[in-house]
Design a protein around this motif. Structure first.
Motif, PDB file in Angstrom:
ATOM      1  N   UNK A  62       0.901  -0.995  -0.102  1.00  0.00           N
ATOM      2  CA  UNK A  62      -0.053  -0.134  -0.119  1.00  0.00           C
ATOM      3  C   UNK A  62       0.779   1.176  -0.212  1.00  0.00           C
ATOM      4  N   UNK A  63       0.465   2.526  -0.018  1.00  0.00           N
ATOM      5  CA  UNK A  63       1.075   3.732   0.070  1.00  0.00           C
ATOM      6  C   UNK A  63       2.157   3.888   0.830  1.00  0.00           C
ATOM      7  N   UNK A  64       2.101   3.351   2.252  1.00  0.00           N
ATOM      8  CA  UNK A  64       2.862   3.455   3.199  1.00  0.00           C
ATOM      9  C   UNK A  64       3.581   2.168   4.042  1.00  0.00           C
ATOM     10  N   UNK A  92      -8.319 -10.894 -13.094  1.00  0.00           N
ATOM     11  CA  UNK A  92      -7.934  -9.385 -13.510  1.00  0.00           C
ATOM     12  C   UNK A  92      -8.588  -8.714 -12.225  1.00  0.00           C
ATOM     13  N   UNK A  93      -9.778  -8.959 -11.704  1.00  0.00           N
ATOM     14  CA  UNK A  93     -10.458  -8.339 -10.807  1.00  0.00           C
ATOM     15  C   UNK A  93      -9.441  -8.414  -9.540  1.00  0.00           C
ATOM     16  N   UNK A  94      -8.980  -9.413  -8.993  1.00  0.00           N
ATOM     17  CA  UNK A  94      -7.776  -9.497  -7.935  1.00  0.00           C
ATOM     18  C   UNK A  94      -6.416  -8.809  -8.114  1.00  0.00           C
ATOM     19  N   UNK A  95      -6.335  -8.251  -9.645  1.00  0.00           N
ATOM     20  CA  UNK A  95      -5.167  -7.570  -9.876  1.00  0.00           C
ATOM     21  C   UNK A  95      -5.763  -6.058  -9.638  1.00  0.00           C
ATOM     22  N   UNK A 148      -5.463  -1.307  -3.432  1.00  0.00           N
ATOM     23  CA  UNK A 148      -4.710  -1.005  -2.272  1.00  0.00           C
ATOM     24  C   UNK A 148      -3.762  -0.165  -2.251  1.00  0.00           C
ATOM     25  N   UNK A 149      -2.965  -0.318  -3.194  1.00  0.00           N
ATOM     26  CA  UNK A 149      -1.612   0.684  -3.457  1.00  0.00           C
ATOM     27  C   UNK A 149      -2.008   2.005  -3.473  1.00  0.00           C
ATOM     28  N   UNK A 150      -3.099   2.443  -3.682  1.00  0.00           N
ATOM     29  CA  UNK A 150      -3.421   4.111  -3.804  1.00  0.00           C
ATOM     30  C   UNK A 150      -3.744   4.308  -2.488  1.00  0.00           C
ATOM     31  N   UNK A 151      -3.945   3.611  -1.376  1.00  0.00           N
ATOM     32  CA  UNK A 151      -4.228   4.093   0.050  1.00  0.00           C
ATOM     33  C   UNK A 151      -3.272   3.778   1.104  1.00  0.00           C
ATOM     34  N   UNK A 152      -3.183   4.439   2.141  1.00  0.00           N
ATOM     35  CA  UNK A 152      -2.559   4.355   3.161  1.00  0.00           C
ATOM     36  C   UNK A 152      -3.035   3.235   4.107  1.00  0.00           C
TER      37      UNK A 152
END
Length: 795
Positions: free
Chosen positions: A229-231, A290-293, A299-303
């Motif tokens: 995730x972001x952090x 694809x949905x799992x990706x 999740x990578x966009x959020x803290x």
């Protein structure tokens, strides 16, 4: 509110680090804990981490204790109720018949390993935990920066001491308790010990199968587990009936809200039944992949904080993997006013909230010899004034003439509404110690452990699940449908029958059924009710409903296990499920002792995550003092060298070695054929690696131990059944289950000299005791039983 439940109990503590946690817990429960030390101080004062030369390990483990310098603890024992130590082999109960004498050691007092050299990693390996951890393409991993085996042993000792105090309240007699850290670690293996006797092999993906991935849900469909995730990182479980499916659904909707592309066939679709839809061919595996990706992308966009808040709001099997720095600013802990400030330090808060007898607030760990203590009974250490014990003295005098041996909780009635892990294990502790415990289940919404491997002979059935059976010995079992008015009325009658009510649902669930504390305690001042959940009964994230794996993530434990060049891999299984019952049993036992003396019950709120934080508290103190954020160490150790897991001959066979002192380093050098540590050109690690490669793991570990080196084979679950030390303690107990037949169960970690816990019967089959309990407990005759059954009361 009154004083803490163990007020008036005096504890003498000479234990090493293996049992240090016990005294800390007893002090918070209200006991006066006197640490007897040599002039140089106990060894816990020399354990890291440190701040300005002072041990923060001792700051955590010594909090609330009093220090006295003395060469001999015996002068203090005549005034003591409890003596905790780590290796005394004499018999004290003949001279001090009321004394609870607990010995906490790595392997126990008797058996072939009683005097074996031991380190944290070798005990974790001996108990089977190390074997199950880490990434499959690399050697297994120990727990990391904090001594988990010692903490488990100390917490177990505290629980057993409180149980023994309850037994003494009946008989007036103390007893000896022999606590094995190895056996405590076996209890962290979740369902792993059930595989060899029930399926004929070790758990998939572990042991000799290490690195072999479990079958995919569908070809090409690999679901994420640890994601960035972001952090930092987050942990999620999508492949679980109901809650895992709900997690996938919520995350796909979040993906859409964040503007990420979702396969057209899944856009806006209800995904709460995706496993069945996949099996029926209504959803294609390629779309799920694809949905799992996309889930990983969102999740990578959020803290971590944003992810945890989203998960708590929607009740998902998704958890932020927190560090100690994250814990310091966690809003849920802030809501619960968890952290305790003492002498400029931030300590972990209470492991349980009691409505009538709250725990003692943290006091600083004492300097060496700080306290002046007399050897007279029943005095307050600081003021030297008599402690007001109410009717305790009269109770003791009345009971001291009784010589009968009865179980500590014989006659206690328990309605166990809990499910999965923590609650059932608390109920099991009461049942194995003599209480009448009735497990109340749903036939329509099965306990998840009844649906989880291992199953006897691999045949999937709710009554063939050893995972559930292992946590529910000595209980009777009934089924009730709480959504049925008749079933709900019966549930209320069971709660009214009970002295203790246990439940482990999400906060608010029992209230919706009219079975919450306010409803059940009305007109009943003697009732004790214990609720356990992830985050506690109050606060903004109180409804978070994950499992022990998510508990380990949020408590900061998950991120401490793993390789430094990879995402964390975390401890094995539902780790906080095996921390919490030890704290909860000690707390409940103390509340029962208070109830015996006063007739007063109370409500107990236990958070798995708040208990879990206690197992890394020195790292919390280090972050506050030094700014350091503990992280995963791979095979490394802050203080031991060499330290780690070393490959031996055979498929995934290893030994664990942990060397702390110069004497042990010199012994290791001699054991592997060197004149001394200085002769290891590339270092002792490299020399030990080469020495191990061609050797049998069991023989290699035994050879090192003979030379005085802490070493043990990295035990697999199947190895535990052949382990001579566990066999000496008669750890595994075979019970004849009505469906599974004779089956071994994990046994007690502690040997009691007078009132041993007994696994009196195997876990119940689903609804096995419906008729017996309805008739014998509630007085329902045959005709009325049939009417209730026809009405659907039993599901």
């Amino acid at each position: 509110m009154t004083a803490p439940p163990l007020t008036g109990i005096r504890v003498v503590d000479t234990t090493t680090r293996w049992g240090e946690m016990a005294g800390r817990i007893l002090a918070e429960l209200g006991a006066v804990v006197i640490k007897i030390e040599p002039a140089a101080g106990c060894d816990s004062r020399r354990v890291g981490p440190f701040h300005e030369g002072e041990s923060l390990y001792w700051a955590a483990m010594g909090a609330g204790k009093h220090s006295v310098v003395a060469d001999d603890p015996e002068p203090y024992l005549s005034a003591a109720d409890v003596f905790i130590e780590s290796g005394y082999r004499g018999t004290l109960n003949e001279r001090f018949p009321r004394l609870i004498h607990a010995c906490v050691t790595p392997f126990g007092l008797g058996g072939p390993l009683a005097d074996a050299p031991a380190a944290e990693i070798t005990v974790e390996a001996a108990g089977g935990l190390v074997n199950l951890q880490g990434n499959g393409d690399r050697p297994p991993l120990p727990m990391g920066a904090m001594p988990q085996a010692a903490f488990h042993a100390g917490a177990q000792a505290a629980a057993d001491i409180v149980v023994a105090l309850n037994a003494r309240e009946r008989s007036g007699l103390g007893q000896h308790l022999d606590v094995s850290a190895q056996a405590c670690i076996v209890w962290t293996l979740m369902n792993a010990t059930g595989f060899p006797p029930n399926t004929g092999q070790n758990p998939p993906g572990t042991s000799e199968f290490r690195g072999q991935l479990p079958p995919l849900v569908a070809p090409g469909l690999k679901l994420p587990n640890i994601v960035p995730c972001r952090d930092g990182h987050a942990q999620l479980r999508l492949q679980m009936p109901v809650i895992g499916e709900r997690t996938f659904h919520a995350l796909l909707r979040w993906t859409e809200e964040n503007g990420l592309d979702v396969p057209e066939a899944l856009r806006g679709r209800d995904m709460t039944g995706w496993l069945a839809a996949l099996a029926a061919g209504d959803i294609e595996a390629k779309d799920l992949r694809i949905a799992a990706e996309r889930v990983v992308d969102v999740l990578a966009l959020h803290t971590k904080r944003e992810i945890q808040s989203f998960s708590a709001k929607h009740g998902l099997t998704l958890a932020a993997i927190y560090t100690v720095a994250d814990l310091a600013t966690d809003p849920q802990l802030e809501d619960r006013d968890y952290w305790v400030q003492c002498d400029g330090r931030r300590y972990a808060g209470p492991f349980a909230r009691l409505s009538r007898t709250p725990l003692s607030r943290v006091r600083h760990a004492p300097a060496i010899g700080e306290s002046m203590v007399s050897t007279r009974p029943a005095t307050d250490v600081q003021s030297e004034t008599p402690v007001d014990q109410g009717n305790v003295g009269a109770r003791r005098q009345a009971s001291s003439s009784s010589q009968c041996v009865s179980s500590p909780f014989e006659g206690l009635r328990v309605a166990d509404f809990s499910w999965v892990g923590v609650g059932p294990m608390i109920g099991k502790a009461l049942a194995d110690h003599g209480a009448t415990v009735v497990r109340i289940e749903s036939a329509s919404r099965l306990d998840l452990l009844r649906t989880s491997a291992p199953f006897k002979d691999g045949k999937r059935h709710p009554d063939r699940a050893q995972f559930m059976a292992n946590f529910n010995t000595s209980k009777r079992g009934i089924t009730l449908d709480l959504k049925n008015p008749e079933g709900l009325r019966l549930a209320r009658r069971m709660a009214d029958w009970a002295d203790v009510v246990l439940e482990s649902f999400s906060p608010g669930t029992m209230a919706r059924f009219g079975l919450d504390w306010d409803a059940l305690s009305s007109g009943r001042d003697d009732l004790i009710m214990l609720s356990t959940c992830m985050r506690g009964q109050t606060g903004r994230e109180r409804t978070y409903s994950g499992f022990g794996g998510q508990g380990a993530a949020i408590a900061g434990l998950f991120g401490l296990v793993g390789w430094q060049d990879r995402p964390p891999s975390g401890p094995w299984g539902a780790y906080t499920d095996f921390i919490t019952p030890r704290f909860a049993t000690a707390t409940l036992g103390a509340a029962l002792l208070h109830r015996q003396r006063t007739g007063k019950g109370q409500y107990i709120d236990v958070s798995q995550i708040e208990c879990g934080i206690r197992f890394l508290e020195p790292l919390v103190l280090e972050h506050a003092a030094n700014g350091n954020v503990a992280t995963r160490l791979g095979q490394g150790s802050p203080q031991l060298d060499p330290h780690g897991v070393f490959a031996c001959r055979g498929t995934h066979r290893y030994i664990a070695v942990g060397v702390e002192t110069d004497t042990e380093r010199e012994a290791l050098a001699r054991a592997i054929g060197l004149a001394g540590p200085g002769d290891a050109g590339d270092g002792l690690d490299a020399a030990l690696t080469a020495w191990c490669e061609s050797r049998d793991a069991f023989a290699a570990a035994a050879s090192l131990r003979e030379h005085g080196v802490p070493a043990h084979v990295v035990a697999r679950p199947a190895d535990l059944y052949q382990d001579e030390q566990l066999a000496h303690r008669r750890f595994f107990v075979t019970l004849n289950h009505p469906v599974m037949g004779p089956t071994p169960y994990d046994g007690p970690a502690t040997i009691y000299s007078r009132t041993p816990p007994r696994l009196r019967m195997p876990a119940p089959c689903l609804g096995q005791h419906n008729r017996e309990v309805m008739g014998g407990v509630l007085g329902i005759d045959g005709a009325e039983y049939e009417r209730l059954r026809t009405a659907g009361a039993f599901g």
